[in-house]
Write a protein that holds these residues in place. Structure first.
Motif, PDB file in Angstrom:
ATOM      1  N   LEU A   7       5.654   9.379   8.994  1.00 55.73           N
ATOM      2  CA  LEU A   7       4.845   8.197   9.264  1.00 55.73           C
ATOM      3  C   LEU A   7       4.727   8.001  10.776  1.00 55.73           C
ATOM      4  O   LEU A   7       5.678   8.267  11.521  1.00 55.73           O
ATOM      5  CB  LEU A   7       5.500   6.964   8.640  1.00 55.73           C
ATOM      6  CG  LEU A   7       5.441   6.884   7.113  1.00 55.73           C
ATOM      7  CD1 LEU A   7       6.353   5.768   6.614  1.00 55.73           C
ATOM      8  CD2 LEU A   7       4.012   6.648   6.646  1.00 55.73           C
ATOM      9  N   LYS A   8       3.560   7.540  11.220  1.00 53.29           N
ATOM     10  CA  LYS A   8       3.417   7.194  12.636  1.00 53.29           C
ATOM     11  C   LYS A   8       4.451   6.131  12.997  1.00 53.29           C
ATOM     12  O   LYS A   8       4.804   5.296  12.153  1.00 53.29           O
ATOM     13  CB  LYS A   8       2.000   6.669  12.894  1.00 53.29           C
ATOM     14  CG  LYS A   8       0.941   7.747  12.812  1.00 53.29           C
ATOM     15  CD  LYS A   8      -0.447   7.176  13.086  1.00 53.29           C
ATOM     16  CE  LYS A   8      -1.485   8.287  12.999  1.00 53.29           C
ATOM     17  NZ  LYS A   8      -2.858   7.780  13.134  1.00 53.29           N
ATOM     18  N   PRO A   9       4.925   6.146  14.237  1.00 55.71           N
ATOM     19  CA  PRO A   9       5.994   5.200  14.618  1.00 55.71           C
ATOM     20  C   PRO A   9       5.623   3.737  14.389  1.00 55.71           C
ATOM     21  O   PRO A   9       6.492   2.915  14.129  1.00 55.71           O
ATOM     22  CB  PRO A   9       6.184   5.479  16.118  1.00 55.71           C
ATOM     23  CG  PRO A   9       5.690   6.869  16.319  1.00 55.71           C
ATOM     24  CD  PRO A   9       4.585   7.075  15.327  1.00 55.71           C
ATOM     25  N   THR A  10       4.326   3.416  14.433  1.00 52.70           N
ATOM     26  CA  THR A  10       3.905   2.023  14.262  1.00 52.70           C
ATOM     27  C   THR A  10       3.801   1.612  12.788  1.00 52.70           C
ATOM     28  O   THR A  10       3.591   0.432  12.498  1.00 52.70           O
ATOM     29  CB  THR A  10       2.520   1.817  14.900  1.00 52.70           C
ATOM     30  OG1 THR A  10       1.646   2.842  14.421  1.00 52.70           O
ATOM     31  CG2 THR A  10       2.605   1.890  16.407  1.00 52.70           C
ATOM     32  N   VAL A  11       3.935   2.563  11.869  1.00 56.59           N
ATOM     33  CA  VAL A  11       3.766   2.267  10.442  1.00 56.59           C
ATOM     34  C   VAL A  11       5.128   1.933   9.830  1.00 56.59           C
ATOM     35  O   VAL A  11       6.103   2.666  10.028  1.00 56.59           O
ATOM     36  CB  VAL A  11       3.129   3.462   9.706  1.00 56.59           C
ATOM     37  CG1 VAL A  11       3.058   3.205   8.205  1.00 56.59           C
ATOM     38  CG2 VAL A  11       1.742   3.753  10.266  1.00 56.59           C
ATOM     39  N   LEU A  12       5.170   0.832   9.104  1.00 60.33           N
ATOM     40  CA  LEU A  12       6.390   0.401   8.428  1.00 60.33           C
ATOM     41  C   LEU A  12       6.825   1.424   7.383  1.00 60.33           C
ATOM     42  O   LEU A  12       5.988   2.001   6.698  1.00 60.33           O
ATOM     43  CB  LEU A  12       6.088  -0.931   7.721  1.00 60.33           C
ATOM     44  CG  LEU A  12       7.170  -2.002   7.719  1.00 60.33           C
ATOM     45  CD1 LEU A  12       7.495  -2.420   9.153  1.00 60.33           C
ATOM     46  CD2 LEU A  12       6.668  -3.205   6.943  1.00 60.33           C
ATOM     47  N   ASP A  13       8.134   1.635   7.257  1.00 58.55           N
ATOM     48  CA  ASP A  13       8.664   2.625   6.317  1.00 58.55           C
ATOM     49  C   ASP A  13       9.628   1.930   5.338  1.00 58.55           C
ATOM     50  O   ASP A  13      10.832   1.916   5.541  1.00 58.55           O
ATOM     51  CB  ASP A  13       9.387   3.729   7.103  1.00 58.55           C
ATOM     52  CG  ASP A  13       9.988   4.790   6.198  1.00 58.55           C
ATOM     53  OD1 ASP A  13       9.853   4.675   4.957  1.00 58.55           O
ATOM     54  OD2 ASP A  13      10.583   5.731   6.724  1.00 58.55           O
ATOM     55  N   PRO A  14       9.090   1.310   4.281  1.00 52.00           N
ATOM     56  CA  PRO A  14       9.953   0.551   3.358  1.00 52.00           C
ATOM     57  C   PRO A  14      11.007   1.423   2.682  1.00 52.00           C
ATOM     58  O   PRO A  14      12.117   0.961   2.417  1.00 52.00           O
ATOM     59  CB  PRO A  14       8.970  -0.033   2.338  1.00 52.00           C
ATOM     60  CG  PRO A  14       7.696   0.707   2.515  1.00 52.00           C
ATOM     61  CD  PRO A  14       7.668   1.269   3.899  1.00 52.00           C
ATOM     62  N   GLN A  15      10.668   2.697   2.423  1.00 51.38           N
ATOM     63  CA  GLN A  15      11.632   3.602   1.787  1.00 51.38           C
ATOM     64  C   GLN A  15      12.818   3.846   2.729  1.00 51.38           C
ATOM     65  O   GLN A  15      13.975   3.775   2.324  1.00 51.38           O
ATOM     66  CB  GLN A  15      10.914   4.907   1.466  1.00 51.38           C
ATOM     67  CG  GLN A  15      11.619   5.757   0.447  1.00 51.38           C
ATOM     68  CD  GLN A  15      10.740   6.913  -0.046  1.00 51.38           C
ATOM     69  OE1 GLN A  15       9.618   7.117   0.439  1.00 51.38           O
ATOM     70  NE2 GLN A  15      11.243   7.664  -0.997  1.00 51.38           N
ATOM     71  N   GLY A  16      12.500   4.088   4.002  1.00 49.64           N
ATOM     72  CA  GLY A  16      13.563   4.269   4.995  1.00 49.64           C
ATOM     73  C   GLY A  16      14.404   3.009   5.144  1.00 49.64           C
ATOM     74  O   GLY A  16      15.633   3.076   5.246  1.00 49.64           O
ATOM     75  N   GLN A  17      13.745   1.845   5.127  1.00 52.00           N
ATOM     76  CA  GLN A  17      14.483   0.579   5.257  1.00 52.00           C
ATOM     77  C   GLN A  17      15.433   0.379   4.083  1.00 52.00           C
ATOM     78  O   GLN A  17      16.559  -0.100   4.266  1.00 52.00           O
ATOM     79  CB  GLN A  17      13.503  -0.600   5.320  1.00 52.00           C
ATOM     80  CG  GLN A  17      12.803  -0.726   6.672  1.00 52.00           C
ATOM     81  CD  GLN A  17      11.774  -1.847   6.689  1.00 52.00           C
ATOM     82  OE1 GLN A  17      11.463  -2.427   5.650  1.00 52.00           O
ATOM     83  NE2 GLN A  17      11.232  -2.130   7.851  1.00 52.00           N
ATOM     84  N   THR A  18      14.973   0.747   2.882  1.00 49.33           N
ATOM     85  CA  THR A  18      15.825   0.607   1.701  1.00 49.33           C
ATOM     86  C   THR A  18      17.048   1.504   1.821  1.00 49.33           C
ATOM     87  O   THR A  18      18.179   1.092   1.497  1.00 49.33           O
ATOM     88  CB  THR A  18      15.014   0.973   0.435  1.00 49.33           C
ATOM     89  OG1 THR A  18      13.887   0.117   0.376  1.00 49.33           O
ATOM     90  CG2 THR A  18      15.849   0.810  -0.819  1.00 49.33           C
ATOM     91  N   ILE A  19      16.848   2.721   2.307  1.00 47.00           N
ATOM     92  CA  ILE A  19      17.982   3.637   2.497  1.00 47.00           C
ATOM     93  C   ILE A  19      18.924   3.083   3.569  1.00 47.00           C
ATOM     94  O   ILE A  19      20.153   3.113   3.394  1.00 47.00           O
ATOM     95  CB  ILE A  19      17.472   5.042   2.881  1.00 47.00           C
ATOM     96  CG1 ILE A  19      16.668   5.642   1.733  1.00 47.00           C
ATOM     97  CG2 ILE A  19      18.636   5.952   3.263  1.00 47.00           C
ATOM     98  CD1 ILE A  19      15.893   6.896   2.114  1.00 47.00           C
TER      99      ILE A  19
END
Lengths: 80, 80
Positions: free
Chosen positions: B9-21
């Motif tokens: 994902l581009k650095p400016t795009v939120l990553d909900p999967q990463g946040q959950t991990i």
């Protein structure tokens, strides 16, 4: 500290997602694409540890949380 | 020829999967994990091309098929 972690299917495990991509690429004209395997890639940032502590912690995270040891293998690098 | 391709994902795009991990790791005792970003990793094998042809083909495959240019960026390496 920042780490890169790769989680991939073991070579003996079938990868239907990769096969589907391979077939799609062939049908799009990339007829010389022989094989595609898909894995996961993680960038993990850790607060305040030494390089050696980070190495040990990232190994535990990969082994216990990110990879399924029955089907997957992992490797990692400590970046900075 | 074999290529490794990373799609993230581009650095400016939120990553909900990463946040959950990241939250899961904190709750499992890895309280110093500040951030996790998840991406995709592909290993692509090509029949009979030169290194330069492989480079151009892998660039097209990554740009046109594997990555969503609105949300994602990619990089690749020709391995052998």
């Amino acid at each position: 500290m920042k780490a890169h972690i790769w989680v991939t299917l073991k070579p003996t495990v079938l990868d239907p997602q990769g096969q589907t991509i391979q077939q799609a690429l062939v049908s799009l004209g990339h007829t010389n694409v022989r094989d595609v395997r898909q894995g996961k890639f993680f960038v993990v940032e850790l607060n305040g540890t030494s390089r050696e502590e980070a190495r040990q912690q990232v190994e535990r995270i990969a082994r216990d949380v990110l990879a399924n040891p029955v089907l997957e293998e992992f490797r990692y690098e400590i970046i900075d």
